[in-house]
Design a protein around this motif. Structure first.
Motif, PDB file in Angstrom:
ATOM      1  N   TYR A 195      -4.848   8.393  -3.376  1.00 46.72           N
ATOM      2  CA  TYR A 195      -6.181   7.812  -3.181  1.00 46.72           C
ATOM      3  C   TYR A 195      -7.260   8.810  -3.576  1.00 46.72           C
ATOM      4  CZ  TYR A 195      -3.501   4.295  -0.688  1.00 46.72           C
ATOM      5  OH  TYR A 195      -2.596   3.312  -0.389  1.00 46.72           O
ATOM      6  N   THR A 196      -8.443   8.266  -3.844  1.00 45.39           N
ATOM      7  CA  THR A 196      -9.583   9.102  -4.260  1.00 45.39           C
ATOM      8  C   THR A 196     -10.777   8.819  -3.354  1.00 45.39           C
ATOM      9  OG1 THR A 196     -10.390   7.412  -5.779  1.00 45.39           O
ATOM     10  CG2 THR A 196      -8.824   9.033  -6.654  1.00 45.39           C
ATOM     11  N   GLY A 250     -11.956   0.894   4.723  1.00 44.35           N
ATOM     12  CA  GLY A 250     -10.537   0.842   5.029  1.00 44.35           C
ATOM     13  C   GLY A 250     -10.113  -0.556   5.421  1.00 44.35           C
ATOM     14  N   ASN A 296     -11.749   5.405  -3.837  1.00 44.96           N
ATOM     15  CA  ASN A 296     -10.709   4.496  -3.374  1.00 44.96           C
ATOM     16  C   ASN A 296      -9.992   5.165  -2.207  1.00 44.96           C
ATOM     17  OD1 ASN A 296      -8.774   2.428  -3.205  1.00 44.96           O
ATOM     18  ND2 ASN A 296      -7.393   3.517  -4.626  1.00 44.96           N
ATOM     19  N   PRO A 297     -10.646   5.199  -1.001  1.00 43.22           N
ATOM     20  CA  PRO A 297     -10.131   5.998   0.117  1.00 43.22           C
ATOM     21  C   PRO A 297      -8.863   5.426   0.743  1.00 43.22           C
ATOM     22  CG  PRO A 297     -12.047   4.736   0.806  1.00 43.22           C
ATOM     23  CD  PRO A 297     -11.902   4.517  -0.664  1.00 43.22           C
ATOM     24  N   PHE A 298      -8.172   6.278   1.484  1.00 45.32           N
ATOM     25  CA  PHE A 298      -6.952   5.898   2.201  1.00 45.32           C
ATOM     26  C   PHE A 298      -7.275   4.714   3.119  1.00 45.32           C
ATOM     27  CE2 PHE A 298      -3.469   6.610   5.311  1.00 45.32           C
ATOM     28  CZ  PHE A 298      -2.403   6.687   4.418  1.00 45.32           C
ATOM     29  N   PRO A 299      -6.504   3.622   3.039  1.00 46.30           N
ATOM     30  CA  PRO A 299      -6.906   2.381   3.723  1.00 46.30           C
ATOM     31  C   PRO A 299      -6.595   2.310   5.211  1.00 46.30           C
ATOM     32  CG  PRO A 299      -4.894   2.033   2.475  1.00 46.30           C
ATOM     33  CD  PRO A 299      -5.312   3.442   2.194  1.00 46.30           C
ATOM     34  N   LEU A 344       0.828  -1.207   0.000  1.00 42.78           N
ATOM     35  CA  LEU A 344       0.000   0.000   0.000  1.00 42.78           C
ATOM     36  C   LEU A 344       0.863   1.258   0.000  1.00 42.78           C
ATOM     37  CD1 LEU A 344      -2.564  -1.032   2.766  1.00 42.78           C
ATOM     38  CD2 LEU A 344      -2.949  -1.082   0.290  1.00 42.78           C
ATOM     39  N   SER A 345       0.424   2.266  -0.719  1.00 51.53           N
ATOM     40  CA  SER A 345       1.095   3.561  -0.682  1.00 51.53           C
ATOM     41  C   SER A 345       0.632   4.329   0.559  1.00 51.53           C
ATOM     42  CB  SER A 345       0.743   4.365  -1.933  1.00 51.53           C
ATOM     43  OG  SER A 345       1.184   5.707  -1.790  1.00 51.53           O
ATOM     44  N   PRO A 353      -1.301  10.036   0.821  1.00 49.06           N
ATOM     45  CA  PRO A 353      -2.764  10.275   0.746  1.00 49.06           C
ATOM     46  C   PRO A 353      -3.228  10.738  -0.630  1.00 49.06           C
ATOM     47  CG  PRO A 353      -1.851  11.221   2.753  1.00 49.06           C
ATOM     48  CD  PRO A 353      -0.679  10.800   1.904  1.00 49.06           C
TER      49      PRO A 353
END
Length: 772
Positions: A395-396, A450, A399-402, A388-389, A392
């Motif tokens: 992400y969109t 998430g 496709n939110p920050f996990p 995972l990157s 922040p």
């Protein structure tokens, strides 16, 4: 004595009043009914400078050209001159038969002609209007008046007179104008019906009305002594009061009943145990309270406790999405250590590995034990192992920050964000709290998105918020709770972190080794000694990062002022220094310390703008504390800000006095009526300081605080200091607090219910039973 005379006299003393016609509505705030209007005075017993005067107060809509009778006091406003502060009022109704006939046959009441008006007055007399408003049924006695016209007349009179009737009724029972208007704004024209049928409903519906005030209304309509409605209201009030006051989730029945009897009994009437028990059972049958064996719950607390157990069962039953071989974990962790130029201790490595390998995990430890280092390690290792990157921007919305990082307060969330260099928010913001009765957007029906959530400062989270958060966490999202079990429990009911730890149902890694101590922090060393109940022998000795100044209660103000003056001389600002105290009252209390510290840090000058609110003066440059959650402005209870501007009513389009406060760069505008949401923050309670750190903490501890002095209180205060800790007071009082064994007990069944869950899981796994 007629109605006007009775209003003009109070216990034989003539009251000040003015009677006059409304000329102009200067200002009205529809939210709280604060009104300013210009009146032409026709009659008064006050000494007025002019025949026109401005009246101010909490008032209903005033119609121009109508005549009112106002009771109150003359005030001299520094900017607006002589004003009349209204305490009570009423619309001036005609007092003669001819006057009433003209009034009822006017354009105000379409459909009521002069002949009908004459008939109404002939049947109902000179008190016709009052009688109709109090009881619409009296219109049945008026011949040839159709039901339709009678209903229309009643509604029109209520529109004209209803608010006055509500306010006058409440005023007779000691309700001030502001509180009375709150009742009217809540219920509208139904207020009289509720007051006259179920006044105890006001306790739950209107802020500021407790049992005593509602009981006065109850007595007026015959709900006295052992009336069932009164006992039920008393039961509900006592359960809520004890839970909110002492942090309990439930109250034992044998403890509850004496409290209820004490509340309800009087010299004229006593309430029996049997009567209280009978109503308690009735309330259980009617689903107003929950009884579980000998425990009495308000419904929201019962279902919060039950809901947490259900959520833990659901989350713990989930397998971790990807289990990585230990070799891969150690390789990834080693690469991270090399990159960050750190070496994780064995406990810290265990904590990171446990978090990655389990659906739910608890991480505990005091100051200096590396909780923040572990949180960063969990995030970094999780991201690398799962590809995972941590940018922040990658992400969109779809496709939110996990990885979700959250904390109970804005300050704690900001500290978390600074430590991890990732976004962190408050729990309320994460869950989309709408304020008031709006509830939360996120819950079991609309859960979070998430893969991993880390919640810091869990000791501050009450049982309501913990339940809401856990409900919103979907199956498959890994959960890490982080906290210090030796800090103060939550302000609200429950002891969530303690119950989780005692139940031993969730994998836990306690961090015990102190690392910041190696950097020479005597504050950390002091905190850990006190946590173990030891009174350090070197407390009076001066250390590079802490000092102790002996003084008594009488000298606390002087010593605290001297300490702060020295800090100012060394270049520190008000925002760097936090004075902490456990109580508001007394000369060593928060209120008085704030008063003297404001004069030290931010004295009044001709150039400095100031706005008075009650007994408080707010000035540009003041450091203030937010007291309530305000999700619309992203400002939450416990946030610390600075007043950066004050605008007076004549300077803005809203025609209201305004205060602009900066919270870490976020500016929020407060109208004067909203200033009950803030207070001065030069000194604040230790409870309010949780989740925050300050460069300098000044903390007096004296015997006047004895009721509050406990180990976890002192420990929590000490651990707020980042660079310098400056203590003052009496060594004996410190000793009392640190060695005190009688920690305040909170009633909670969460631990027992979690233990039962663990046992049922074990039975299921052993094949001896089914998971229930």
């Amino acid at each position: 004595m007629d109605e006007q005379q009775s209003l003009e006299q109070d216990n034989g003393i003539e009251r000040g009043y003015i009677k006059g016609e409304v000329l102009h509505l200067v200002f009205r705030n529809d939210e709280n009914a604060y009104t300013v209007a210009l009146i032409r005075v026709s009659e008064t017993n006050e000494e007025l400078k002019d025949k026109k005067i401005t009246v101010v107060g909490i008032l209903p809509q005033l119609d121009v050209a109508e005549t009112f009778l106002f009771f109150g006091t003359i005030t001299d406003h520094p900017r607006f001159g002589q004003q009349y502060q209204v305490e009570q009022f009423r619309r001036d109704l005609p007092q003669t038969k001819n006057g009433i006939i003209q009034y009822l046959s006017s354009d105000r009441f379409p459909g009521i002609g002069k002949r009908t008006a004459e008939t109404i007055v002939e049947v109902l007399g000179e008190r016709a209007i009052t009688r109709i408003v109090e009881d619409r049924a009296v219109l049945k006695a008026v011949p040839k008046l159709s039901k339709e016209k009678a209903d229309q007349l009643y509604q029109q009179l209520i529109d004209q007179q209803g608010v006055e009737q509500v306010l006058m009724t409440l005023s007779k029972h000691g309700f001030g104008l502001e509180l009375s208007m709150k009742v009217y704004q809540k219920y509208g024209f139904q207020a009289l019906d509720i007051i006259q049928t179920n006044p105890y409903q006001l306790i739950a519906d209107v802020e500021g009305i407790g049992f005593r005030k509602a009981d006065l209304l109850g007595a007026a309509i015959g709900l006295t002594g052992n009336h069932p409605d009164r006992i039920r209201a008393g039961l509900l009030f006592v359960v809520q009061e004890l839970c909110l006051q002492d942090g309990h989730v439930y109250i034992e029945k044998e403890e509850l009943i004496p409290h209820v009897k004490q509340l309800l009994s009087s010299p004229d009437a006593s309430i029996s145990t049997e009567e209280v028990e009978h109503e308690l059972l009735t309330m259980e049958e009617e689903d107003a309270l929950v009884l579980e064996e000998t425990r009495v719950y308000i419904k929201s607390l019962y279902f919060a406790e039950k809901g947490i157990v259900s959520s833990v069962r659901r989350l713990m039953a989930t397998e971790v999405k990807d289990e990585f071989p230990e070799s891969e974990f150690l390789k990834t962790l080693g690469e991270l250590e090399e990159e960050l130029k750190i070496e994780y201790a064995p406990q810290q490595k265990e904590a990171i590995q446990t978090a990655l390998a389990n659906p739910f995990m608890l991480l505990t430890g005091g100051p200096g034990t590396g909780k923040t280092t572990v949180i960063k390690g969990i995030v970094e290792t999780y991201a690398r192992l799962n590809g995972l990157s941590l940018d922040p921007k990658a992400y969109t919305k779809s496709n939110p920050f996990p990885i979700l990082l959250v904390a109970p307060t804005g300050r704690a969330a900001k500290r978390m964000s600074e430590a991890t260099e990732l976004p962190a928010v408050t729990i309320h913001r994460l869950l989309g709290w709408k304020g008031g009765n709006g509830g939360f957007e996120k819950g079991e029906h609309e859960q979070l998105e998430g893969e991993l959530i880390i919640v810091d400062e869990v000791s501050m989270v009450d049982i309501w918020l913990a339940n809401q958060l856990l409900k919103a966490i979907p199956k498959g999202m890994q959960v890490v709770f982080v906290g210090d079990q030796d800090q103060l429990p939550s302000v609200g009911p429950g002891q969530v972190l303690k119950d989780f730890l005692d139940a031993e149902v969730v994998p836990t890694v306690p961090l015990t080794a102190i690392y910041r101590q190696k950097e020479g922090s005597s504050i950390i060393e002091l905190a850990h000694e006190m946590k173990q109940g030891k009174m350090p022998s070197d407390l009076p000795e001066a250390k590079p990062d802490r000092r102790f100044f002996p003084c008594t209660t009488d000298h606390v103000q002087h010593v605290v002022t001297q300490i702060c003056e020295n800090a100012i001389k060394k270049g520190y600002l008000a925002r760097d220094i936090q004075v902490l105290a456990p109580m508001y009252k007394g000369q060593a209390g928060i209120t008085e310390l704030n008063r003297i510290l404001q004069e030290l840090f931010n004295p009044k000058t001709e150039q400095k703008r100031e706005l008075l609110y009650g007994e408080l003066a707010y000035r540009t440059g003041d450091v203030v504390l937010q007291l309530v959650n305000n999700p619309d402005e992203n400002v939450y209870n416990g946030d610390r800000g600075e007043i950066v501007a004050i605008f007076y009513a004549k300077e803005n389009t809203e025609k209201q006095d305004q205060v602009v406060i900066s919270f870490d760069g976020t500016e929020v505008v407060y109208n004067k009526k909203d200033l009950n949401q803030i207070t001065h923050a030069y000194c604040c309670s230790i409870h309010k300081s949780q989740g925050s750190e300050f460069p300098i903490v000044v903390m007096p501890v004296v015997r006047n605080y004895s009721r509050m002095l406990r180990r976890n209180l002192i420990y929590t205060g000490i651990t707020r200091a980042k660079k310098f800790l400056l203590l003052c007071g009496e060594l004996k009082s410190f000793h009392t607090a640190v060695t005190r064994e009688d920690e305040l007990i909170r009633y909670s069944m969460l631990k027992d219910k979690l233990v039962s869950l663990k046992q049922s899981q074990q039975e299921y796994e052993n094949g001896n039973g089914q998971l229930t």
